[in-house]
Design an enzyme around this catalytic site. Structure first.
Site, short mmCIF file in Angstrom:
data_model
loop_
_atom_site.label_atom_id
_atom_site.label_comp_id
_atom_site.label_asym_id
_atom_site.label_seq_id
_atom_site.Cartn_x
_atom_site.Cartn_y
_atom_site.Cartn_z
N ASN A 184 0.78 -1.24 0.01
CA ASN A 184 0.02 0.16 -0.07
C ASN A 184 0.70 1.34 0.27
O ASN A 184 0.81 2.23 0.86
CB ASN A 184 -0.96 0.08 1.12
CG ASN A 184 -2.50 0.79 0.92
OD1 ASN A 184 -2.19 1.49 -0.01
ND2 ASN A 184 -3.20 0.80 1.89
N HIS A 217 -8.32 3.43 8.27
CA HIS A 217 -8.92 2.40 7.57
C HIS A 217 -10.35 2.03 8.47
O HIS A 217 -11.40 1.51 7.74
CB HIS A 217 -8.17 1.10 8.16
CG HIS A 217 -6.94 0.86 7.36
ND1 HIS A 217 -5.87 1.74 7.42
CD2 HIS A 217 -6.80 0.16 6.01
CE1 HIS A 217 -4.82 1.12 6.73
NE2 HIS A 217 -5.44 0.29 5.81
#
Length: 451
Positions: free
Chosen positions: A347, A378
């Site tokens: 990521n 998140h």
């Protein structure tokens, strides 16, 4: 991730592809996601060929990218896509009305606050623990872009050049964007569904046709003996990434479904399986959870490259590179010999965002604050916080061990090889231990896993 038998069918987007969903046995939201990305890939090729900078004005390119992005959002998420548009317009107001010294603070609080409220609502709207391809994914990407632009605008207008790092100075935005530029940056069809986040100056240079030449000038192309700047084609990079996407899809449809993470906390498995076998299975299920990320991120990268966006320069061999927007380096992930190396290649664009808006700006405890922001971004599932708080400890411990021990193993090749093998095993198992709660989400299975 396929829904378990008996789970209610959930989608807020278009039901046009429902027959295909039933035929393949794949949830409709995921079918819509893949269909939009594949259509975006075709649109990206058309965009580069027929709406290139030499064929269309910047305004036309901005408008096309924005309108198609809005259509994809509505197709995938239906009326829930209004959350994307509300957040975008709220922050456009902040960008134009807030004072420059506070623009990055207000934008950050509003964007992260709205995202967190939406994360909370997901628990009640969607079944807890079932990962769905819902509106929160695009909202997370838009949050990254909003805060990135706000920080870079603050750097460009509100700070002196000598106060900035070299990267901050290079990416600083000197003028507020117009509404069309702002909407295009946040909602363009190349990144609306799966990202990644990119820098505002890079995106505007791409739309205006300066992107490739700008990157070539950064690597001093003309000083290497070439008379003129080339016009590299992304086709080869796109084909290569589509091959990776296809392999990842095959692995997802086979490996992922046959090795569920939930099995590692099954009572019978825990009672009858030796400890080393449990460690081995933990590694296998963690590997099995990766292909869906490899698929989504690599396809998103290919879409941007197909449009002509993502050129990063030239490597040591003189090969043109199209990895400016790449979100992962699979080889470095699978061969990582340190926790730091692993997370730097996983990521990547989110890690770059965290560094730009938090780590480089935090007045104290930058590592801890960065992990906490990552968890909050998140979502609010407890498993995320178990993962990122564990990540803080492992990062600090790995750094201390490396600084204390590594130099003892550099005296000979065999010792260095032994060190690499040991650190690879430890790193992979540490990652497995860290990310398991991220997949499990809830507190009860996480505590059971730790026990």
């Amino acid at each position: 991730m396929a829904e378990p038998p008996g789970a209610p069918h959930r989608t807020t987007g278009s039901t046009l592809l429902h027959p295909l969903s039933g035929l393949l046995g794949i949830p409709l939201d995921q079918i819509n996601f893949v269909a939009c990305q594949l259509f975006a890939l075709l649109a990206a090729f058309w965009f580069r060929i027929y709406l290139g900078p030499s064929h269309a004005s910047s305004a036309v390119r901005h408008a096309f990218a924005t309108l198609f992005g809005i259509y994809f959002a509505v197709f995938c998420f239906g009326w829930y896509s209004i959350h994307l548009f509300v957040l975008v317009m709220m922050n456009y107001g902040i960008m134009n009305m807030a004072s420059i010294p506070n623009i990055h603070r207000y934008s950050f609080v509003v964007a992260m606050g709205y995202l967190t409220l939406c994360h909370i609502s997901r628990i009640y709207i969607f079944h807890y623990g079932i990962l769905t391809t819902d509106f929160s994914g695009p909202l997370m990407i838009i949050t990254q872009k909003i805060t990135t632009l706000a920080c870079q605008l603050h750097d460009g207008i509100g700070r002196q050049a000598e106060e900035l790092t070299a990267e901050q100075n290079r990416l600083a935005v000197k003028t507020r964007p117009s509404l069309l530029e702002y909407l295009s940056y946040l909602l363009n069809f190349m990144s609306i569904i799966a990202g990644p986040c990119s820098n505002y100056k890079d995106y505007i240079a791409f739309i205006e046709g300066r992107h490739v030449h700008m990157k070539l000038l950064e690597v001093n192309w003309k000083q290497k003996g070439y008379d003129r700047l080339p016009d590299p084609s992304p086709t080869g990079a796109v084909m290569y990434k589509l091959c990776i996407t296809l392999v990842s899809l095959i692995l997802f449809l086979t490996l992922t479904k046959n090795f569920p993470m939930a099995y590692i906390i099954d009572n019978e498995f825990l009672d009858k399986t030796p400890f080393l076998s449990r460690l081995g299975y933990l590694y296998v299920v963690t590997q099995a959870a990766k292909p869906k990320y490899y698929f989504a991120w690599t396809l998103a990268d290919a879409v941007n490259n197909a449009a002509g966006y993502g050129f990063s320069g030239v490597d040591e061999r003189g090969t043109f590179r199209w990895d400016l927007l790449s979100n992962l380096n699979i080889w470095n992930i699978e061969t990582a010999t340190s926790f730091k190396m692993y997370i730097e290649n996983w990521n990547i664009q989110t890690a770059a965002w965290l560094k730009r808006v938090c780590y480089d700006r935090a007045p104290w405890y930058p590592t801890a604050l960065t992990f906490i922001l990552s968890a909050l971004w998140h979502g609010i599932y407890p498993g995320y916080y178990f993962t990122f708080l564990t990540g803080i400890l492992i990062t600090l411990a790995a750094r201390a061990v490396r600084n204390s021990c590594r130099h003892y193993f550099l005296s000979s090749v065999p010792l260095k090889m032994a060190y690499d093998v040991i650190t690879w095993v430890v790193t992979q198992l540490a990652v497995c231990y860290t990310v398991a709660p991220f997949v499990m989400l809830a507190v009860e299975p996480t505590i059971k896993f730790y026990n």
